[in-house]
Motif scaffolding. Structure first.
Motif, PDB file in Angstrom:
ATOM      1  N   PHE A  40      -9.251  -5.057  -0.084  1.00 55.27           N
ATOM      2  CA  PHE A  40     -10.110  -6.059  -0.373  1.00 55.27           C
ATOM      3  C   PHE A  40      -9.451  -7.557  -0.056  1.00 55.27           C
ATOM      4  O   PHE A  40      -9.748  -8.210   0.796  1.00 55.27           O
ATOM      5  CB  PHE A  40     -10.670  -6.323  -1.731  1.00 55.27           C
ATOM      6  N   LEU A  41      -8.106  -7.813  -0.558  1.00 58.89           N
ATOM      7  CA  LEU A  41      -7.517  -8.719  -0.284  1.00 58.89           C
ATOM      8  C   LEU A  41      -6.898  -9.085   1.042  1.00 58.89           C
ATOM      9  O   LEU A  41      -6.891 -10.104   1.704  1.00 58.89           O
ATOM     10  CB  LEU A  41      -6.044  -8.679  -1.157  1.00 58.89           C
ATOM     11  N   VAL A  66      -0.397 -16.869  -4.066  1.00 59.20           N
ATOM     12  CA  VAL A  66      -0.513 -15.747  -5.018  1.00 59.20           C
ATOM     13  C   VAL A  66       0.218 -14.594  -4.814  1.00 59.20           C
ATOM     14  O   VAL A  66       0.896 -13.922  -5.536  1.00 59.20           O
ATOM     15  CB  VAL A  66      -1.710 -15.745  -5.628  1.00 59.20           C
ATOM     16  N   ILE A  67      -0.147 -14.147  -3.674  1.00 57.39           N
ATOM     17  CA  ILE A  67       0.462 -12.647  -3.112  1.00 57.39           C
ATOM     18  C   ILE A  67       1.777 -12.657  -3.006  1.00 57.39           C
ATOM     19  O   ILE A  67       2.747 -11.893  -3.560  1.00 57.39           O
ATOM     20  CB  ILE A  67      -0.347 -12.425  -1.915  1.00 57.39           C
ATOM     21  N   ASN A  68       2.206 -13.774  -2.398  1.00 55.97           N
ATOM     22  CA  ASN A  68       3.884 -14.123  -2.065  1.00 55.97           C
ATOM     23  C   ASN A  68       4.549 -14.098  -3.448  1.00 55.97           C
ATOM     24  O   ASN A  68       5.622 -13.713  -3.546  1.00 55.97           O
ATOM     25  CB  ASN A  68       4.131 -15.430  -1.359  1.00 55.97           C
ATOM     26  N   ILE A  69       3.942 -14.740  -4.457  1.00 50.38           N
ATOM     27  CA  ILE A  69       4.504 -14.651  -5.815  1.00 50.38           C
ATOM     28  C   ILE A  69       4.686 -13.283  -6.488  1.00 50.38           C
ATOM     29  O   ILE A  69       5.839 -13.167  -6.826  1.00 50.38           O
ATOM     30  CB  ILE A  69       3.905 -15.901  -6.863  1.00 50.38           C
ATOM     31  N   LEU A  70       3.584 -12.631  -6.396  1.00 51.65           N
ATOM     32  CA  LEU A  70       3.705 -11.489  -6.998  1.00 51.65           C
ATOM     33  C   LEU A  70       4.590 -10.490  -6.242  1.00 51.65           C
ATOM     34  O   LEU A  70       5.177  -9.679  -7.060  1.00 51.65           O
ATOM     35  CB  LEU A  70       2.243 -10.795  -6.924  1.00 51.65           C
ATOM     36  N   ALA A 108      -0.681  -3.561  -5.471  1.00 53.78           N
ATOM     37  CA  ALA A 108      -1.628  -4.106  -4.791  1.00 53.78           C
ATOM     38  C   ALA A 108      -1.428  -5.331  -3.785  1.00 53.78           C
ATOM     39  O   ALA A 108      -1.619  -5.323  -2.556  1.00 53.78           O
ATOM     40  CB  ALA A 108      -2.656  -4.798  -5.810  1.00 53.78           C
ATOM     41  N   PRO A 109      -0.327  -6.209  -4.263  1.00 58.34           N
ATOM     42  CA  PRO A 109      -0.200  -7.254  -3.440  1.00 58.34           C
ATOM     43  C   PRO A 109       0.662  -6.989  -2.072  1.00 58.34           C
ATOM     44  O   PRO A 109       0.544  -7.302  -0.845  1.00 58.34           O
ATOM     45  CB  PRO A 109       0.872  -8.347  -4.053  1.00 58.34           C
ATOM     46  N   TYR A 110       1.561  -5.838  -2.349  1.00 57.99           N
ATOM     47  CA  TYR A 110       2.162  -5.246  -1.244  1.00 57.99           C
ATOM     48  C   TYR A 110       1.170  -4.678  -0.105  1.00 57.99           C
ATOM     49  O   TYR A 110       1.545  -4.690   0.930  1.00 57.99           O
ATOM     50  CB  TYR A 110       3.476  -4.236  -1.903  1.00 57.99           C
ATOM     51  N   LEU A 111       0.198  -3.902  -0.725  1.00 61.97           N
ATOM     52  CA  LEU A 111      -0.747  -3.170   0.184  1.00 61.97           C
ATOM     53  C   LEU A 111      -1.522  -4.217   0.960  1.00 61.97           C
ATOM     54  O   LEU A 111      -1.950  -4.106   1.898  1.00 61.97           O
ATOM     55  CB  LEU A 111      -1.714  -2.257  -0.608  1.00 61.97           C
ATOM     56  N   ALA A 112      -1.870  -5.445   0.158  1.00 59.02           N
ATOM     57  CA  ALA A 112      -2.546  -6.436   0.773  1.00 59.02           C
ATOM     58  C   ALA A 112      -2.095  -7.009   2.008  1.00 59.02           C
ATOM     59  O   ALA A 112      -2.541  -7.295   3.016  1.00 59.02           O
ATOM     60  CB  ALA A 112      -2.705  -7.673  -0.231  1.00 59.02           C
ATOM     61  N   ARG A 113      -0.564  -7.056   2.034  1.00 55.24           N
ATOM     62  CA  ARG A 113       0.143  -7.702   3.168  1.00 55.24           C
ATOM     63  C   ARG A 113       0.195  -6.526   4.195  1.00 55.24           C
ATOM     64  O   ARG A 113      -0.018  -6.719   5.426  1.00 55.24           O
ATOM     65  CB  ARG A 113       1.558  -7.933   2.590  1.00 55.24           C
ATOM     66  N   LEU A 114       0.327  -5.369   3.838  1.00 54.29           N
ATOM     67  CA  LEU A 114       0.385  -4.245   4.852  1.00 54.29           C
ATOM     68  C   LEU A 114      -1.111  -4.058   5.534  1.00 54.29           C
ATOM     69  O   LEU A 114      -1.267  -3.709   6.596  1.00 54.29           O
ATOM     70  CB  LEU A 114       0.641  -2.895   4.125  1.00 54.29           C
ATOM     71  N   MET A 115      -2.201  -4.174   4.725  1.00 50.07           N
ATOM     72  CA  MET A 115      -3.594  -4.072   5.184  1.00 50.07           C
ATOM     73  C   MET A 115      -3.781  -5.249   6.104  1.00 50.07           C
ATOM     74  O   MET A 115      -4.548  -5.233   7.296  1.00 50.07           O
ATOM     75  CB  MET A 115      -4.639  -4.039   4.163  1.00 50.07           C
ATOM     76  N   GLU A 116      -3.410  -6.516   5.751  1.00 49.55           N
ATOM     77  CA  GLU A 116      -3.450  -7.686   6.472  1.00 49.55           C
ATOM     78  C   GLU A 116      -2.805  -7.569   7.931  1.00 49.55           C
ATOM     79  O   GLU A 116      -3.370  -7.771   8.868  1.00 49.55           O
ATOM     80  CB  GLU A 116      -2.760  -8.821   5.772  1.00 49.55           C
ATOM     81  N   ALA A 149      -8.885  -0.744  12.900  1.00 48.83           N
ATOM     82  CA  ALA A 149      -7.417  -0.625  12.373  1.00 48.83           C
ATOM     83  C   ALA A 149      -7.232   0.577  11.433  1.00 48.83           C
ATOM     84  O   ALA A 149      -6.183   0.633  10.759  1.00 48.83           O
ATOM     85  CB  ALA A 149      -7.619  -1.931  11.557  1.00 48.83           C
ATOM     86  N   ARG A 150      -8.041   1.629  11.616  1.00 47.95           N
ATOM     87  CA  ARG A 150      -7.948   2.700  10.726  1.00 47.95           C
ATOM     88  C   ARG A 150      -6.559   3.409  10.874  1.00 47.95           C
ATOM     89  O   ARG A 150      -5.945   3.495   9.828  1.00 47.95           O
ATOM     90  CB  ARG A 150      -8.924   3.758  11.035  1.00 47.95           C
ATOM     91  N   PRO A 151      -5.993   3.802  11.951  1.00 50.92           N
ATOM     92  CA  PRO A 151      -4.531   4.057  12.074  1.00 50.92           C
ATOM     93  C   PRO A 151      -3.619   3.190  11.461  1.00 50.92           C
ATOM     94  O   PRO A 151      -2.790   3.603  10.488  1.00 50.92           O
ATOM     95  CB  PRO A 151      -4.404   4.330  13.447  1.00 50.92           C
ATOM     96  N   GLY A 152      -3.750   2.058  11.737  1.00 53.38           N
ATOM     97  CA  GLY A 152      -2.527   1.116  11.062  1.00 53.38           C
ATOM     98  C   GLY A 152      -2.904   1.036   9.362  1.00 53.38           C
ATOM     99  O   GLY A 152      -1.844   0.777   8.636  1.00 53.38           O
ATOM    100  N   LEU A 153      -4.156   1.144   8.981  1.00 53.64           N
ATOM    101  CA  LEU A 153      -4.460   0.962   7.722  1.00 53.64           C
ATOM    102  C   LEU A 153      -3.967   2.190   6.827  1.00 53.64           C
ATOM    103  O   LEU A 153      -3.293   2.279   5.759  1.00 53.64           O
ATOM    104  CB  LEU A 153      -5.845   1.209   7.303  1.00 53.64           C
ATOM    105  N   ILE A 154      -3.824   3.435   7.538  1.00 54.45           N
ATOM    106  CA  ILE A 154      -3.434   4.852   7.100  1.00 54.45           C
ATOM    107  C   ILE A 154      -1.963   4.556   6.770  1.00 54.45           C
ATOM    108  O   ILE A 154      -1.428   5.010   5.747  1.00 54.45           O
ATOM    109  CB  ILE A 154      -3.986   5.905   7.791  1.00 54.45           C
ATOM    110  N   LEU A 155      -1.269   4.172   7.951  1.00 57.23           N
ATOM    111  CA  LEU A 155       0.234   4.138   8.137  1.00 57.23           C
ATOM    112  C   LEU A 155       0.806   3.087   6.776  1.00 57.23           C
ATOM    113  O   LEU A 155       1.737   3.390   6.152  1.00 57.23           O
ATOM    114  CB  LEU A 155       0.683   3.640   8.881  1.00 57.23           C
ATOM    115  N   GLY A 156      -0.262   1.893   6.622  1.00 58.57           N
ATOM    116  CA  GLY A 156       0.268   1.044   5.491  1.00 58.57           C
ATOM    117  C   GLY A 156       0.096   1.596   4.331  1.00 58.57           C
ATOM    118  O   GLY A 156       0.802   1.398   3.228  1.00 58.57           O
ATOM    119  N   LEU A 157      -0.982   2.418   4.094  1.00 60.94           N
ATOM    120  CA  LEU A 157      -1.236   2.956   2.985  1.00 60.94           C
ATOM    121  C   LEU A 157      -0.133   4.197   2.409  1.00 60.94           C
ATOM    122  O   LEU A 157       0.278   4.285   1.398  1.00 60.94           O
ATOM    123  CB  LEU A 157      -2.838   3.872   2.984  1.00 60.94           C
ATOM    124  N   THR A 158       0.491   4.997   3.667  1.00 65.27           N
ATOM    125  CA  THR A 158       1.084   5.651   3.494  1.00 65.27           C
ATOM    126  C   THR A 158       2.756   4.979   3.088  1.00 65.27           C
ATOM    127  O   THR A 158       3.229   5.417   2.041  1.00 65.27           O
ATOM    128  CB  THR A 158       1.622   6.281   4.862  1.00 65.27           C
TER     129      THR A 158
END
Length: 224
Positions: A40-41, A66-70, A108-116, A149-158
């Motif tokens: 979502f983020l 906020v994400i950078n701080i966390l 969550a903030p780490y994943l947000a950057r990967l998803m972005e 973006a599904r392949p990139g999202l899966i790699l980010g989730l990994t």
């Protein structure tokens, strides 16, 4: 020495099994919540940035900071810093349940950057083509950006899952359970090097398994 190692392994077999279950529970629940929040983020970070479909500089800048701080806080410090918040959510700050909240806040903030990053790889030309065909902004997000973006999202989730496994081991320092807790209580405090080695091996195998599964899924999605 090898005989001693297998002797220790057999002696603590039930403990290893229980700790693996606890690690799986921590990682599983934390990953599920973190993935939803992170995705979502990540979407919000992409679509509110300047020039995108929901351009909103204020929201983008606030969320970005906020994400950078966390993300800049080490997990151990974060876990201690949010003890009151953790207790208010789950009623405890120890054990498996007490570790899930800080794991989510950390991941969550780490994943947000990967998803972005994965979402930004989608060709803007494709988005513009769908806009020209009259697609709504919601359709562009769900049927174009997320789909492409599904392949990139899966790699980010990994990658996020691997980071989460490591963080769950660190949570053992404060008695959160799992392999990290076994490594600290039995490997370090009781000075059983073979227990420590076994926990490290189990963590390595877990990471290799997660990476292999993620890579296979991402490859299959790219071929479609």
């Amino acid at each position: 020495m090898l005989a001693d190692f297998f002797g220790i392994f057999g002696e603590f077999w039930d403990l290893y099994v229980q700790s693996m279950k606890e690690t799986g529970i921590m990682v599983g629940y934390a990953l599920l919540v973190s993935a939803v929040i992170g995705l979502f983020l990540g979407v919000v970070l992409v679509v509110t940035r300047p020039g995108h479909i929901y351009q909103n500089t204020l929201i983008y800048q606030i969320l970005n900071v906020v994400i950078n701080i966390l993300r800049s806080l080490p997990f151990i410090i974060l876990m201690v810093a949010i003890i009151p918040f953790t207790k208010s959510i789950v009623g405890t700050t120890i054990g498996v349940k007490g570790a899930i909240v800080p794991l989510v806040v950390y991941t969550a903030p780490y994943l947000a950057r990967l998803m972005e990053s994965a979402l930004l790889e989608v060709d803007r030309g494709v988005i513009e083509a769908f806009q020209a065909m009259g697609a709504t902004r919601r359709q562009i997000i769900t049927r174009v950006i997320l789909r492409e973006a599904r392949p990139g999202l899966i790699l980010g989730l990994t990658i996020g899952t691997i980071s989460l496994v490591g963080a769950s081991a660190m949570a053992g320092v404060v008695g959160a359970g799992g392999l990290g807790d076994v490594a600290i209580r039995y490997g370090y405090q009781r000075w059983e090097p073979n227990v420590m080695i076994t926990c490290v091996i189990l963590l390595i195998l877990s990471v290799q398994l997660v990476q292999s599964i993620g890579t296979v899924i991402a490859k299959k999605l790219r071929k479609r």
